[in-house]
Write a protein that holds these residues in place. Structure first.
Motif, PDB file in Angstrom:
ATOM      1  N   GLU A  18      13.677   7.069  -2.586  1.00 31.32           N
ATOM      2  CA  GLU A  18      14.111   6.086  -1.277  1.00 31.32           C
ATOM      3  C   GLU A  18      13.648   5.405  -0.964  1.00 31.32           C
ATOM      4  O   GLU A  18      13.585   4.484  -0.487  1.00 31.32           O
ATOM      5  N   ILE A  19      12.110   5.711  -0.715  1.00 29.27           N
ATOM      6  CA  ILE A  19      11.420   5.164   0.662  1.00 29.27           C
ATOM      7  C   ILE A  19      10.551   4.467  -1.028  1.00 29.27           C
ATOM      8  O   ILE A  19      10.555   2.656  -0.210  1.00 29.27           O
ATOM      9  N   ARG A  20      10.341   4.462  -2.321  1.00 30.58           N
ATOM     10  CA  ARG A  20      10.147   3.098  -2.396  1.00 30.58           C
ATOM     11  C   ARG A  20      11.452   2.145  -3.039  1.00 30.58           C
ATOM     12  O   ARG A  20      10.819   0.862  -3.030  1.00 30.58           O
ATOM     13  N   ALA A  21      12.301   2.312  -2.941  1.00 31.97           N
ATOM     14  CA  ALA A  21      13.490   1.165  -2.893  1.00 31.97           C
ATOM     15  C   ALA A  21      13.353   0.771  -2.271  1.00 31.97           C
ATOM     16  O   ALA A  21      13.083  -0.669  -1.842  1.00 31.97           O
ATOM     17  N   ALA A  22      13.083   1.331  -0.381  1.00 34.53           N
ATOM     18  CA  ALA A  22      13.590   0.791   0.582  1.00 34.53           C
ATOM     19  C   ALA A  22      11.104  -0.319   1.153  1.00 34.53           C
ATOM     20  O   ALA A  22      12.221  -1.762   1.281  1.00 34.53           O
ATOM     21  N   CYS A  23      10.631  -0.092   0.103  1.00 34.76           N
ATOM     22  CA  CYS A  23       9.522  -0.692   0.004  1.00 34.76           C
ATOM     23  C   CYS A  23       9.370  -1.899  -1.371  1.00 34.76           C
ATOM     24  O   CYS A  23       9.075  -3.077  -0.153  1.00 34.76           O
ATOM     25  N   LEU A  24      10.375  -2.210  -1.715  1.00 31.96           N
ATOM     26  CA  LEU A  24      11.040  -2.538  -2.522  1.00 31.96           C
ATOM     27  C   LEU A  24      11.725  -4.204  -1.732  1.00 31.96           C
ATOM     28  O   LEU A  24      11.371  -5.187  -1.853  1.00 31.96           O
ATOM     29  N   ARG A  25      12.572  -3.170  -1.533  1.00 29.99           N
ATOM     30  CA  ARG A  25      13.397  -4.364  -0.722  1.00 29.99           C
ATOM     31  C   ARG A  25      12.781  -5.168   0.184  1.00 29.99           C
ATOM     32  O   ARG A  25      12.831  -6.520   0.934  1.00 29.99           O
ATOM     33  N   ALA A  26      12.057  -3.988   0.933  1.00 32.24           N
ATOM     34  CA  ALA A  26      11.318  -4.697   2.332  1.00 32.24           C
ATOM     35  C   ALA A  26       9.986  -5.569   1.762  1.00 32.24           C
ATOM     36  O   ALA A  26       9.871  -7.068   1.866  1.00 32.24           O
ATOM     37  N   LEU A  27       9.581  -5.895   0.744  1.00 29.50           N
ATOM     38  CA  LEU A  27       8.762  -6.945  -0.637  1.00 29.50           C
ATOM     39  C   LEU A  27       9.648  -8.464  -0.660  1.00 29.50           C
ATOM     40  O   LEU A  27       9.062  -9.303  -1.478  1.00 29.50           O
ATOM     41  N   GLY A  28      10.912  -7.463  -0.718  1.00 29.73           N
ATOM     42  CA  GLY A  28      12.008  -8.970  -0.997  1.00 29.73           C
ATOM     43  C   GLY A  28      11.938  -8.787  -2.955  1.00 29.73           C
ATOM     44  O   GLY A  28      12.591  -9.652  -4.025  1.00 29.73           O
TER      45      GLY A  28
ATOM     46  N   ARG B  17       0.768  -0.969  -0.080  1.00 28.98           N
ATOM     47  CA  ARG B  17       0.036  -0.469  -0.204  1.00 28.98           C
ATOM     48  C   ARG B  17       1.317   0.968   0.059  1.00 28.98           C
ATOM     49  O   ARG B  17       0.860   2.038  -0.995  1.00 28.98           O
ATOM     50  N   LEU B  18       2.511   1.089   1.122  1.00 31.28           N
ATOM     51  CA  LEU B  18       2.805   2.239   0.854  1.00 31.28           C
ATOM     52  C   LEU B  18       3.551   2.687  -0.698  1.00 31.28           C
ATOM     53  O   LEU B  18       3.784   3.093  -1.127  1.00 31.28           O
ATOM     54  N   LEU B  19       3.864   1.777  -1.482  1.00 28.23           N
ATOM     55  CA  LEU B  19       4.279   1.693  -2.419  1.00 28.23           C
ATOM     56  C   LEU B  19       3.371   2.232  -3.441  1.00 28.23           C
ATOM     57  O   LEU B  19       3.959   3.145  -4.007  1.00 28.23           O
ATOM     58  N   ALA B  20       2.394   1.839  -3.885  1.00 28.07           N
ATOM     59  CA  ALA B  20       1.755   2.425  -4.450  1.00 28.07           C
ATOM     60  C   ALA B  20       0.642   3.616  -4.077  1.00 28.07           C
ATOM     61  O   ALA B  20       0.561   4.914  -5.129  1.00 28.07           O
ATOM     62  N   GLU B  21       0.899   4.413  -2.184  1.00 25.89           N
ATOM     63  CA  GLU B  21       0.919   6.124  -2.161  1.00 25.89           C
ATOM     64  C   GLU B  21       2.139   6.452  -3.186  1.00 25.89           C
ATOM     65  O   GLU B  21       2.408   7.556  -3.146  1.00 25.89           O
ATOM     66  N   THR B  22       2.912   6.173  -2.934  1.00 32.34           N
ATOM     67  CA  THR B  22       5.000   6.808  -3.325  1.00 32.34           C
ATOM     68  C   THR B  22       4.397   7.554  -4.862  1.00 32.34           C
ATOM     69  O   THR B  22       4.492   7.853  -5.348  1.00 32.34           O
ATOM     70  N   ALA B  23       3.726   6.259  -5.264  1.00 35.34           N
ATOM     71  CA  ALA B  23       3.408   6.305  -6.692  1.00 35.34           C
ATOM     72  C   ALA B  23       2.761   7.282  -6.888  1.00 35.34           C
ATOM     73  O   ALA B  23       2.530   8.251  -7.981  1.00 35.34           O
ATOM     74  N   LEU B  24       1.480   7.700  -6.656  1.00 34.86           N
ATOM     75  CA  LEU B  24       0.109   8.976  -6.693  1.00 34.86           C
ATOM     76  C   LEU B  24       0.926  10.205  -5.915  1.00 34.86           C
ATOM     77  O   LEU B  24       0.322  10.998  -6.255  1.00 34.86           O
ATOM     78  N   LEU B  25       1.989   9.720  -4.769  1.00 32.72           N
ATOM     79  CA  LEU B  25       2.130  11.276  -4.999  1.00 32.72           C
ATOM     80  C   LEU B  25       3.669  12.146  -5.932  1.00 32.72           C
ATOM     81  O   LEU B  25       3.821  13.297  -5.962  1.00 32.72           O
ATOM     82  N   ASN B  26       4.195  11.128  -6.169  1.00 30.16           N
ATOM     83  CA  ASN B  26       5.139  11.671  -7.304  1.00 30.16           C
ATOM     84  C   ASN B  26       4.205  11.745  -8.431  1.00 30.16           C
ATOM     85  O   ASN B  26       4.533  13.097  -9.089  1.00 30.16           O
ATOM     86  N   GLU B  27       3.358  11.496  -9.122  1.00 30.47           N
ATOM     87  CA  GLU B  27       2.647  12.406 -10.237  1.00 30.47           C
ATOM     88  C   GLU B  27       1.489  12.953  -9.294  1.00 30.47           C
ATOM     89  O   GLU B  27       1.723  14.624 -10.323  1.00 30.47           O
ATOM     90  N   ARG B  28       1.568  13.048  -7.712  1.00 27.09           N
ATOM     91  CA  ARG B  28       1.275  14.660  -7.356  1.00 27.09           C
ATOM     92  C   ARG B  28       1.903  15.879  -7.423  1.00 27.09           C
ATOM     93  O   ARG B  28       2.207  17.169  -8.258  1.00 27.09           O
ATOM     94  N   LEU B  29       2.849  15.816  -6.983  1.00 27.71           N
ATOM     95  CA  LEU B  29       4.077  16.572  -7.744  1.00 27.71           C
ATOM     96  C   LEU B  29       4.981  16.919  -8.759  1.00 27.71           C
ATOM     97  O   LEU B  29       5.192  18.062  -8.799  1.00 27.71           O
ATOM     98  N   LYS B  30       4.882  16.031  -9.563  1.00 26.35           N
ATOM     99  CA  LYS B  30       4.851  16.134 -11.105  1.00 26.35           C
ATOM    100  C   LYS B  30       3.947  17.361 -11.172  1.00 26.35           C
ATOM    101  O   LYS B  30       4.607  18.340 -12.160  1.00 26.35           O
ATOM    102  N   GLY B  31       2.590  17.418 -10.958  1.00 24.54           N
ATOM    103  CA  GLY B  31       1.431  18.511 -11.527  1.00 24.54           C
ATOM    104  C   GLY B  31       2.178  19.815 -10.988  1.00 24.54           C
ATOM    105  O   GLY B  31       1.787  21.049 -11.095  1.00 24.54           O
TER     106      GLY B  31
ATOM    107  N   ALA C 175      12.208  16.572  -3.431  1.00 27.26           N
ATOM    108  CA  ALA C 175      10.573  15.444  -2.866  1.00 27.26           C
ATOM    109  C   ALA C 175      10.818  13.989  -4.340  1.00 27.26           C
ATOM    110  O   ALA C 175      11.092  12.921  -3.216  1.00 27.26           O
ATOM    111  N   VAL C 176      10.993  13.890  -4.978  1.00 26.24           N
ATOM    112  CA  VAL C 176      11.108  12.880  -5.872  1.00 26.24           C
ATOM    113  C   VAL C 176      12.325  12.830  -5.775  1.00 26.24           C
ATOM    114  O   VAL C 176      11.695  11.053  -5.453  1.00 26.24           O
ATOM    115  N   ARG C 177      13.727  12.790  -5.084  1.00 27.19           N
ATOM    116  CA  ARG C 177      14.802  11.938  -4.497  1.00 27.19           C
ATOM    117  C   ARG C 177      13.841  11.076  -3.316  1.00 27.19           C
ATOM    118  O   ARG C 177      14.103   9.688  -2.790  1.00 27.19           O
ATOM    119  N   ASP C 178      12.986  11.782  -2.400  1.00 29.77           N
ATOM    120  CA  ASP C 178      13.031  11.085  -0.794  1.00 29.77           C
ATOM    121  C   ASP C 178      12.150  10.427  -1.255  1.00 29.77           C
ATOM    122  O   ASP C 178      11.932   9.167  -0.721  1.00 29.77           O
TER     123      ASP C 178
END
Length: 108
Positions: free
Chosen positions: A95-105, A62-76, A89-92
């Motif tokens: 990093e959050i997305r990468a941490a989520c992906l690692r947590a999911l293996g 869920r957090l991973l999906a929310e990072t994608a939504l935030l990224n789109e909003r920031l681009k707007g 903000a995009v760089r942060d």
């Protein structure tokens, strides 16, 4: 027909008054009971604790999906925001997305 005979396992039964303490120490170590006893008996050559995550896979997804939504909003906001703040903000978020992906293996 020859069957291989397995060795009898070595078992450990802690004294009744120490069972809860033993279980708590095993849980705290993050090791299996077998690995915990091996570490206690043989010391340094013991295995490292198993990786345990405190968040559920569903929460991380869920957090991973929310990072994608935030990224789109920031681009707007690109035209209205300070470019360096937006870049940070995009760089942060990356990093959050990468941490989520690692947590999911998965690899970032």
């Amino acid at each position: 027909m020859t069957e291989k005979i397995r060795e009898a396992p070595i078992s450990y039964r802690p004294p009744h008054e120490l069972r809860e303490q033993f279980r708590a120490r095993v849980e705290e170590s993050g090791l299996s009971v077998n690995a915990f006893i091996t570490a206690a008996v043989f010391g340094e050559g013991s295995p490292k604790p198993a990786r345990r995550t405190s968040a559920s896979r569903a929460d991380v997804a869920r957090l991973l999906a929310e990072t994608a939504l935030l990224n789109e909003r920031l681009k707007g906001l690109a035209g209205d925001a300070d470019p360096s703040l937006l870049e940070d903000a995009v760089r942060d978020l990356r990093e959050i997305r990468a941490a989520c992906l690692r947590a999911l293996g998965r690899s970032p």
